[in-house]
Write a protein that holds these residues in place. Structure first.
Motif, PDB file in Angstrom:
ATOM      1  N   LEU A  97      52.570  76.578  30.029  1.00  0.00           N
ATOM      2  CA  LEU A  97      51.491  76.654  30.256  1.00  0.00           C
ATOM      3  C   LEU A  97      51.075  78.147  30.229  1.00  0.00           C
ATOM      4  O   LEU A  97      52.301  78.984  30.603  1.00  0.00           O
ATOM      5  N   GLY A  98      50.273  78.719  29.170  1.00  0.00           N
ATOM      6  CA  GLY A  98      49.222  80.345  29.336  1.00  0.00           C
ATOM      7  C   GLY A  98      49.591  80.585  30.684  1.00  0.00           C
ATOM      8  O   GLY A  98      49.640  79.756  31.883  1.00  0.00           O
ATOM      9  N   SER A  99      49.429  81.496  31.419  1.00  0.00           N
ATOM     10  CA  SER A  99      49.143  82.705  32.036  1.00  0.00           C
ATOM     11  C   SER A  99      47.620  81.862  33.594  1.00  0.00           C
ATOM     12  O   SER A  99      46.754  81.206  32.984  1.00  0.00           O
ATOM     13  N   GLN A 100      47.502  82.337  34.465  1.00  0.00           N
ATOM     14  CA  GLN A 100      46.342  82.266  34.790  1.00  0.00           C
ATOM     15  C   GLN A 100      45.341  83.282  34.782  1.00  0.00           C
ATOM     16  O   GLN A 100      44.270  83.011  34.646  1.00  0.00           O
ATOM     17  N   THR A 101      46.046  84.210  34.374  1.00  0.00           N
ATOM     18  CA  THR A 101      44.855  85.566  33.699  1.00  0.00           C
ATOM     19  C   THR A 101      44.269  84.668  32.873  1.00  0.00           C
ATOM     20  O   THR A 101      43.293  85.430  32.420  1.00  0.00           O
ATOM     21  N   GLY A 102      45.187  84.249  32.180  1.00  0.00           N
ATOM     22  CA  GLY A 102      44.335  83.518  31.004  1.00  0.00           C
ATOM     23  C   GLY A 102      43.970  82.221  30.562  1.00  0.00           C
ATOM     24  O   GLY A 102      43.213  81.631  29.837  1.00  0.00           O
ATOM     25  N   GLY A 103      43.334  81.940  31.984  1.00  0.00           N
ATOM     26  CA  GLY A 103      42.358  81.028  32.248  1.00  0.00           C
ATOM     27  C   GLY A 103      43.037  79.652  32.877  1.00  0.00           C
ATOM     28  O   GLY A 103      43.031  78.318  32.697  1.00  0.00           O
ATOM     29  N   THR A 104      44.831  79.393  32.545  1.00  0.00           N
ATOM     30  CA  THR A 104      45.522  78.428  32.607  1.00  0.00           C
ATOM     31  C   THR A 104      45.180  77.976  33.747  1.00  0.00           C
ATOM     32  O   THR A 104      45.491  78.729  35.120  1.00  0.00           O
ATOM     33  N   PRO A 105      44.421  76.553  34.229  1.00  0.00           N
ATOM     34  CA  PRO A 105      44.007  76.530  35.860  1.00  0.00           C
ATOM     35  C   PRO A 105      45.621  75.292  35.812  1.00  0.00           C
ATOM     36  O   PRO A 105      46.794  74.745  35.505  1.00  0.00           O
ATOM     37  N   SER A 106      46.089  75.158  37.668  1.00  0.00           N
ATOM     38  CA  SER A 106      46.654  74.482  37.964  1.00  0.00           C
ATOM     39  C   SER A 106      46.493  73.045  37.763  1.00  0.00           C
ATOM     40  O   SER A 106      45.377  72.694  37.627  1.00  0.00           O
ATOM     41  N   ALA A 107      47.284  71.824  37.740  1.00  0.00           N
ATOM     42  CA  ALA A 107      47.104  70.898  37.115  1.00  0.00           C
ATOM     43  C   ALA A 107      48.614  69.920  37.657  1.00  0.00           C
ATOM     44  O   ALA A 107      49.530  70.703  37.720  1.00  0.00           O
ATOM     45  N   PHE A 108      49.351  68.375  37.582  1.00  0.00           N
ATOM     46  CA  PHE A 108      49.809  67.782  37.315  1.00  0.00           C
ATOM     47  C   PHE A 108      50.017  67.587  35.716  1.00  0.00           C
ATOM     48  O   PHE A 108      48.935  67.386  35.347  1.00  0.00           O
ATOM     49  N   GLN A 109      51.425  68.287  35.531  1.00  0.00           N
ATOM     50  CA  GLN A 109      51.929  68.404  34.058  1.00  0.00           C
ATOM     51  C   GLN A 109      52.571  66.993  34.064  1.00  0.00           C
ATOM     52  O   GLN A 109      53.245  66.609  34.884  1.00  0.00           O
ATOM     53  N   GLY A 110      52.770  66.328  32.796  1.00  0.00           N
ATOM     54  CA  GLY A 110      53.283  65.317  32.337  1.00  0.00           C
ATOM     55  C   GLY A 110      54.464  65.252  31.722  1.00  0.00           C
ATOM     56  O   GLY A 110      54.652  65.923  30.505  1.00  0.00           O
ATOM     57  N   PHE A 111      55.621  64.651  31.941  1.00  0.00           N
ATOM     58  CA  PHE A 111      57.009  64.540  31.008  1.00  0.00           C
ATOM     59  C   PHE A 111      57.584  63.401  31.244  1.00  0.00           C
ATOM     60  O   PHE A 111      57.494  62.608  31.770  1.00  0.00           O
ATOM     61  N   SER A 112      57.278  62.687  29.695  1.00  0.00           N
ATOM     62  CA  SER A 112      57.387  61.378  29.382  1.00  0.00           C
ATOM     63  C   SER A 112      58.453  61.029  29.444  1.00  0.00           C
ATOM     64  O   SER A 112      59.436  61.615  28.689  1.00  0.00           O
ATOM     65  N   PHE A 113      58.617  59.752  29.626  1.00  0.00           N
ATOM     66  CA  PHE A 113      59.833  58.654  29.595  1.00  0.00           C
ATOM     67  C   PHE A 113      60.220  57.431  28.926  1.00  0.00           C
ATOM     68  O   PHE A 113      61.289  56.720  28.302  1.00  0.00           O
ATOM     69  N   THR A 114      59.164  57.854  27.886  1.00  0.00           N
ATOM     70  CA  THR A 114      58.816  56.284  27.279  1.00  0.00           C
ATOM     71  C   THR A 114      59.523  55.561  26.460  1.00  0.00           C
ATOM     72  O   THR A 114      60.163  57.009  25.783  1.00  0.00           O
ATOM     73  N   GLY A 115      60.055  54.756  25.531  1.00  0.00           N
ATOM     74  CA  GLY A 115      61.102  53.939  24.576  1.00  0.00           C
ATOM     75  C   GLY A 115      61.833  54.726  25.143  1.00  0.00           C
ATOM     76  O   GLY A 115      63.166  54.590  23.774  1.00  0.00           O
ATOM     77  N   GLN A 116      62.307  55.345  25.977  1.00  0.00           N
ATOM     78  CA  GLN A 116      64.165  55.998  26.922  1.00  0.00           C
ATOM     79  C   GLN A 116      64.851  54.531  27.285  1.00  0.00           C
ATOM     80  O   GLN A 116      65.952  55.143  27.418  1.00  0.00           O
ATOM     81  N   GLY A 117      64.136  52.938  27.550  1.00  0.00           N
ATOM     82  CA  GLY A 117      64.957  52.353  28.555  1.00  0.00           C
ATOM     83  C   GLY A 117      65.488  52.996  29.700  1.00  0.00           C
ATOM     84  O   GLY A 117      66.757  51.563  30.006  1.00  0.00           O
TER      85      GLY A 117
END
Length: 194
Positions: A97-117
């Motif tokens: 994530l970039g910085s707040q001052t750089g304009g990056t918003p707060s949000a839910f961020q996803g971590f994939s586990f697809t295909g790991q069984g």
């Protein structure tokens, strides 16, 4: 023109290939009424339980970017309550994530586990650990005890019973097949009821 209809009922089955996660999470702890400015530091964790056998696809955690610096995060999932159990998987996703001052918003961020069984069993405890990979960290959303099936782990290790992390869990459920009825109309119509 031919018509075909069928019904599925079941208790035992071989699961089909996983569909993509649906638009609705299986577990959701939102940010309403929570403190959305708690430093992640090195890590933060949260335990959880699913209500049915579930193939884990994605876990999202709400993250507020650091004010001035770019930050990066990874995620691990453990069997059991806390991070002392067996490591089941490490997400191949790295969230940067970039910085707040750089304009990056707060949000839910996803971590994939697809295909790991990773198949989660009903009513068994599991714990995810959000790990800071960069020099600096942003913040997470810490809620009062709003999620009854788990607790927050401060610094990813220490049980913090009165709190929960804002997160969403996506996956697909194993549905058991009890019976299959198939019927078609038109030339050569057959009805099968096993």
């Amino acid at each position: 023109p031919y018509d075909m209809s069928f019904r599925l009922h079941g208790t035992e089955s071989t699961p089909p290939p996983p569909p993509p996660p649906g638009p609705e999470p299986l577990i959701q702890v939102d940010t309403a009424g929570c403190n959305t400015n708690v430093a992640i530091n090195n890590a933060v964790g949260q335990s959880f339980r699913v209500s049915a056998t579930t193939n884990l696809e994605t876990i999202e955690v709400w993250i507020k970017p650091e004010l001035y610096y770019t930050t990066s995060y990874g995620m691990q999932v453990y069997a059991g309550e806390g991070t002392g159990g067996t490591l089941l998987a490490t997400s191949p996703t790295t969230v940067t994530l970039g910085s707040q001052t750089g304009g990056t918003p707060s949000a839910f961020q996803g971590f994939s586990f697809t295909g790991q069984g990773i198949t989660l069993q009903p009513n068994q405890p599991y714990t995810f650990k959000l790990v800071r990979l960069s020099q600096y960290s942003g913040a997470f959303s810490m809620c009062g005890n709003v999620y009854p099936n788990g607790i927050q782990y401060w610094l990813g290790t220490y049980a913090d019973t009165p709190y929960d992390v804002s997160f969403k869990l996506y996956g697909w459920l194993h549905l058991a097949l009890e019976s299959l009825s198939w019927q078609a109309s038109g030339p050569g119509t057959r009805t099968i009821n096993p």
